[in-house]
Design a protein around this motif. Structure first.
Motif, PDB file in Angstrom:
ATOM      1  N   ALA A  91       0.835  -1.206   0.000  1.00 54.39           N
ATOM      2  CA  ALA A  91       0.000   0.000   0.000  1.00 54.39           C
ATOM      3  C   ALA A  91       0.870   1.257   0.000  1.00 54.39           C
ATOM      4  O   ALA A  91       0.575   2.231  -0.704  1.00 54.39           O
ATOM      5  CB  ALA A  91      -0.927  -0.014   1.214  1.00 54.39           C
ATOM      6  N   ARG A  92       1.961   1.236   0.780  1.00 55.23           N
ATOM      7  CA  ARG A  92       2.845   2.413   0.819  1.00 55.23           C
ATOM      8  C   ARG A  92       3.595   2.581  -0.501  1.00 55.23           C
ATOM      9  O   ARG A  92       3.831   3.704  -0.955  1.00 55.23           O
ATOM     10  CB  ARG A  92       3.824   2.280   1.990  1.00 55.23           C
ATOM     11  CG  ARG A  92       3.163   2.475   3.348  1.00 55.23           C
ATOM     12  CD  ARG A  92       4.193   2.618   4.445  1.00 55.23           C
ATOM     13  NE  ARG A  92       4.855   1.364   4.721  1.00 55.23           N
ATOM     14  CZ  ARG A  92       4.465   0.491   5.633  1.00 55.23           C
ATOM     15  NH1 ARG A  92       3.380   0.739   6.354  1.00 55.23           N
ATOM     16  NH2 ARG A  92       5.130  -0.627   5.842  1.00 55.23           N
ATOM     17  N   ILE A  93       3.969   1.455  -1.128  1.00 52.29           N
ATOM     18  CA  ILE A  93       4.640   1.538  -2.430  1.00 52.29           C
ATOM     19  C   ILE A  93       3.694   2.117  -3.477  1.00 52.29           C
ATOM     20  O   ILE A  93       4.096   2.906  -4.338  1.00 52.29           O
ATOM     21  CB  ILE A  93       5.147   0.145  -2.851  1.00 52.29           C
ATOM     22  CG1 ILE A  93       6.380  -0.231  -2.020  1.00 52.29           C
ATOM     23  CG2 ILE A  93       5.500   0.111  -4.339  1.00 52.29           C
ATOM     24  CD1 ILE A  93       6.921  -1.609  -2.315  1.00 52.29           C
ATOM     25  N   SER A  94       2.404   1.719  -3.399  1.00 53.62           N
ATOM     26  CA  SER A  94       1.433   2.244  -4.366  1.00 53.62           C
ATOM     27  C   SER A  94       1.271   3.756  -4.244  1.00 53.62           C
ATOM     28  O   SER A  94       0.836   4.418  -5.186  1.00 53.62           O
ATOM     29  CB  SER A  94       0.080   1.556  -4.172  1.00 53.62           C
ATOM     30  OG  SER A  94      -0.495   1.917  -2.927  1.00 53.62           O
ATOM     31  N   LYS A  95       1.638   4.305  -3.065  1.00 55.43           N
ATOM     32  CA  LYS A  95       1.572   5.752  -2.863  1.00 55.43           C
ATOM     33  C   LYS A  95       2.877   6.449  -3.227  1.00 55.43           C
ATOM     34  O   LYS A  95       3.007   7.658  -3.029  1.00 55.43           O
ATOM     35  CB  LYS A  95       1.211   6.044  -1.410  1.00 55.43           C
ATOM     36  CG  LYS A  95      -0.190   5.554  -1.029  1.00 55.43           C
ATOM     37  CD  LYS A  95      -0.488   5.837   0.438  1.00 55.43           C
ATOM     38  CE  LYS A  95      -1.875   5.331   0.814  1.00 55.43           C
ATOM     39  NZ  LYS A  95      -2.187   5.564   2.251  1.00 55.43           N
ATOM     40  N   ASP A 129       6.136   5.413  -2.179  1.00 57.24           N
ATOM     41  CA  ASP A 129       7.280   5.191  -1.291  1.00 57.24           C
ATOM     42  C   ASP A 129       7.949   3.871  -1.660  1.00 57.24           C
ATOM     43  O   ASP A 129       7.603   2.809  -1.134  1.00 57.24           O
ATOM     44  CB  ASP A 129       6.811   5.170   0.166  1.00 57.24           C
ATOM     45  CG  ASP A 129       7.981   5.037   1.138  1.00 57.24           C
ATOM     46  OD1 ASP A 129       9.140   5.071   0.681  1.00 57.24           O
ATOM     47  OD2 ASP A 129       7.727   4.901   2.357  1.00 57.24           O
ATOM     48  N   LEU A 130       8.918   3.926  -2.574  1.00 61.11           N
ATOM     49  CA  LEU A 130       9.578   2.711  -3.050  1.00 61.11           C
ATOM     50  C   LEU A 130      10.695   2.249  -2.127  1.00 61.11           C
ATOM     51  O   LEU A 130      11.386   1.277  -2.437  1.00 61.11           O
ATOM     52  CB  LEU A 130      10.148   2.946  -4.457  1.00 61.11           C
ATOM     53  CG  LEU A 130       9.114   3.277  -5.534  1.00 61.11           C
ATOM     54  CD1 LEU A 130       9.790   3.440  -6.886  1.00 61.11           C
ATOM     55  CD2 LEU A 130       8.041   2.200  -5.610  1.00 61.11           C
ATOM     56  N   SER A 131      10.870   2.901  -1.001  1.00 65.88           N
ATOM     57  CA  SER A 131      11.908   2.478  -0.054  1.00 65.88           C
ATOM     58  C   SER A 131      11.402   1.402   0.904  1.00 65.88           C
ATOM     59  O   SER A 131      12.171   0.884   1.715  1.00 65.88           O
ATOM     60  CB  SER A 131      12.394   3.687   0.760  1.00 65.88           C
ATOM     61  OG  SER A 131      11.335   4.200   1.571  1.00 65.88           O
ATOM     62  N   GLN A 132      10.121   1.067   0.809  1.00 71.43           N
ATOM     63  CA  GLN A 132       9.538   0.100   1.734  1.00 71.43           C
ATOM     64  C   GLN A 132      10.099  -1.302   1.493  1.00 71.43           C
ATOM     65  O   GLN A 132      10.229  -1.747   0.363  1.00 71.43           O
ATOM     66  CB  GLN A 132       8.016   0.072   1.582  1.00 71.43           C
ATOM     67  CG  GLN A 132       7.328   1.315   2.098  1.00 71.43           C
ATOM     68  CD  GLN A 132       7.534   1.491   3.588  1.00 71.43           C
ATOM     69  OE1 GLN A 132       7.440   0.535   4.356  1.00 71.43           O
ATOM     70  NE2 GLN A 132       7.826   2.712   3.997  1.00 71.43           N
ATOM     71  N   ARG A 133      10.426  -1.979   2.603  1.00 72.79           N
ATOM     72  CA  ARG A 133      10.860  -3.373   2.566  1.00 72.79           C
ATOM     73  C   ARG A 133      10.175  -4.102   3.717  1.00 72.79           C
ATOM     74  O   ARG A 133       9.729  -3.489   4.683  1.00 72.79           O
ATOM     75  CB  ARG A 133      12.384  -3.494   2.702  1.00 72.79           C
ATOM     76  CG  ARG A 133      13.179  -2.794   1.609  1.00 72.79           C
ATOM     77  CD  ARG A 133      12.960  -3.442   0.249  1.00 72.79           C
ATOM     78  NE  ARG A 133      13.788  -2.814  -0.770  1.00 72.79           N
ATOM     79  CZ  ARG A 133      13.433  -1.762  -1.480  1.00 72.79           C
ATOM     80  NH1 ARG A 133      12.237  -1.196  -1.281  1.00 72.79           N
ATOM     81  NH2 ARG A 133      14.244  -1.258  -2.390  1.00 72.79           N
ATOM     82  N   VAL A 134      10.084  -5.426   3.609  1.00 73.72           N
ATOM     83  CA  VAL A 134       9.446  -6.217   4.664  1.00 73.72           C
ATOM     84  C   VAL A 134      10.496  -7.094   5.330  1.00 73.72           C
ATOM     85  O   VAL A 134      11.460  -7.527   4.689  1.00 73.72           O
ATOM     86  CB  VAL A 134       8.312  -7.099   4.095  1.00 73.72           C
ATOM     87  CG1 VAL A 134       7.203  -6.242   3.532  1.00 73.72           C
ATOM     88  CG2 VAL A 134       8.835  -8.060   3.038  1.00 73.72           C
TER      89      VAL A 134
END
Length: 384
Positions: A192-196, A198-203
Motif C-alpha cells: 500500500a505504501r509503495i502504491s503511494k 514510497d519505493l523504499s519500503q521493505r518487509v
C-alpha cells in the motif's frame, strides 16, 4: 469472517474440536467394550468357582438361593440350566434371549443379550454333577448398566479433560494464525505504501521458508521498481537535455529570421537548412524514444535473418562521413572482409548510428572516431 487470520484460527480450532470429539467417541466406545469384557471376566471367575464347588450341594434349594443373594449384591443373577434347556426354580426369565445350546453341548458361553430383565452381560459355564446328570451348567448375568457403572463418572472426567485439552490447541491456533498471517499483513501494508510512491519500503524476512520466500520476492520486486524509477528519471533527464540543443537552434534561427537578422538568399538558405537538420534530429530522437518504449513489449519486433555485419556497418559509417567532415573529425572503420550473423540489419544500423552520433557530439575538433567489429565465439562484437 473475512480476515485470513480469523479464518485460519477458526479452521484450526474447528479441527481441534472435531479431533477431540472423535477421540472422545472412540474412547467411550472402547471403555464400554472394556467394561463389558471386564464384567464377563468377573462373571466367568464366579461361575467357574460355583462349578468347582461340592457337586452334592450345587443346585439344591439351600445353596442356589444363597448364591443368588451373594450375586445380587452387584446386581448379578444366576440360573442352573438342565440338559433339556430348562432352568431350575423360577429363574427362567434370567436366560430368555440367551442361546443355551453351546452350554448344553458342554462349551462355555459369553456375550450380551436382551432378556426379560433388560440388556445383560452373561456367561455360562458347564457343570458336571454325577448325582444330578440333568444339570448341565450355570449361567450368570449382570445388567449392562451395572457393568458400565463406572463409565458415567469416567466419561464426565474425560469430558472435563477434553475441554481443558481444547484450550491448548485453541490458544496455539490463535498464536499460530497471528504468526502465519503477520508477514502477509506486512507485505500488504508495504504494498500500500509503495502504491503511494514510497519505493523504499521493505518487509522483514520470516524464519519460515515459505514466508521467507514471499518476503524476499517482495523485497526484490520493490528494489526492481526503485531501480526502474531511477533509470526512468535519468532517461527523462537525458532526453530533456538532448532535446534542448535542437530546440534552441530552431528557436534561434526562427527568431533571427523573424527579426530580419538573416539577410540574403544564402542566409535564408543556411537558416532553413539548420532548422530542417535540427527538425530531423528531433524526429530521430522521438523515434528513438518510441523504440525504447516498445522494447520488451509485443509491439517491438526484430526481423532476424542472416546479415553481413561488415556491409551494414560500412553503410552506417558512410552515412555520417559528411557530418564528421563538417566537425573536422576523422571517422574510420576497421572491419573484417565478411562477418555474417543472425540479426536485424535495420536495428543494428540504428544502434550504430546512435553510437556514432553520440561520439560526434562529444568528440572535439581534430579527434578521431573508429568503428570496429570482430567475431567472438558464436557472437559478434561491435565497438565505437
Amino acid at each position: 469472517m473475512r480476515s485470513l487470520r480469523g479464518r485460519l484460527g477458526v479452521s484450526i480450532g474447528i479441527t481441534a474440536v472435531l479431533s477431540v470429539f472423535l477421540t472422545g467417541i472412540v474412547a467411550i466406545g472402547l471403555l464400554r467394550r472394556y467394561s463389558e469384557s471386564n464384567a464377563r471376566s468377573d462373571l466367568t471367575k464366579v461361575a467357574r468357582a460355583i462349578a468347582a464347588e461340592d457337586p452334592d450341594t450345587v443346585g439344591t434349594t439351600v445353596t442356589l438361593p444363597l448364591i443368588r443373594r451373594v450375586l445380587a449384591i452387584n446386581g448379578d443373577q444366576a440360573a442352573i440350566v438342565t440338559r433339556n434347556g430348562s432352568v431350575l426354580g423360577n429363574a427362567a426369565s434370567i436366560v430368555v434371549g440367551i442361546n443355551l445350546q453351546p452350554l448344553i453341548a458342554g462349551r462355555e458361553i459369553s456375550g450380551t443379550a436382551r432378556t426379560d430383565a433388560g440388556n445383560v452381560v452373561y456367561v455360562g459355564v458347564p457343570i458336571s454333577l454325577p448325582r444330578r446328570p440333568a444339570v448341565t451348567g450355570v449361567v450368570l448375568t449382570r445388567p449392562v448398566a451395572a457393568a458400565r457403572g463406572l463409565l458415567g463418572p469416567l466419561v464426565f472426567r474425560i469430558a472435563i479433560a477434553a475441554l481443558i485439552a481444547l484450550a491448548v490447541p485453541i490458544a496455539v491456533a490463535a498464536v499460530l494464525a497471528k504468526r502465519l498471517t503477520r508477514p502477509v499483513h506486512d507485505v500488504s501494508e508495504a504494498a500500500a505504501r509503495i502504491s503511494k510512491g514510497d519505493l523504499s519500503q521493505r518487509v522483514p524476512i520470516s524464519e519460515d521458508e515459505e514466508l521467507a520466500t514471499l518476503g524476499v520476492a517482495f523485497n526484490n520486486m520493490a528494489s526492481a521498481l526503485a531501480e526502474s524509477q531511477r533509470r526512468e528519471r535519468e532517461f527523462l533527464a537525458s532526453v530533456s537535455h538532448e532535446l534542448r540543443t535542437p530546440i534552441t537552434a530552431i528557436r534561434g534561427y526562427a527568431e533571427a529570421i523573424e527579426d530580419g537578422a538573416v539577410k540574403g538568399g544564402a542566409g535564408h538558405a543556411e537558416a532553413v537548412g539548420v532548422i530542417r537538420s535540427e527538425a530531423d534530429r528531433l524526429e530521430h530522437m522521438v523515434q528513438d524514444v518510441m523504440d525504447l518504449a516498445r522494447v520488451g513489449s509485443a509491439e517491438f519486433h526484430l526481423d532476424v535473418s542472416p546479415v553481413d555485419l561488415t556491409e551494414t556497418l560500412r553503410e552506417a559509417v558512410a552515412a555520417h562521413q559528411n557530418e564528421a567532415a563538417d566537425a573536422r573529425l576523422a571517422l574510420t572503420a576497421d572491419l573484417p572482409e565478411q562477418l555474417v550473423v543472425e540479426s536485424d540489419p535495420h536495428r543494428v544500423r540504428q544502434v550504430v548510428s546512435n553510437l556514432v552520433q553520440n561520439a560526434l557530439r562529444v568528440t572535439g575538433a581534430g579527434g578521431a572516431i573508429g568503428v570496429a567489429a570482430r567475431a567472438e565465439g558464436s557472437a559478434a562484437v561491435i565497438e565505437v
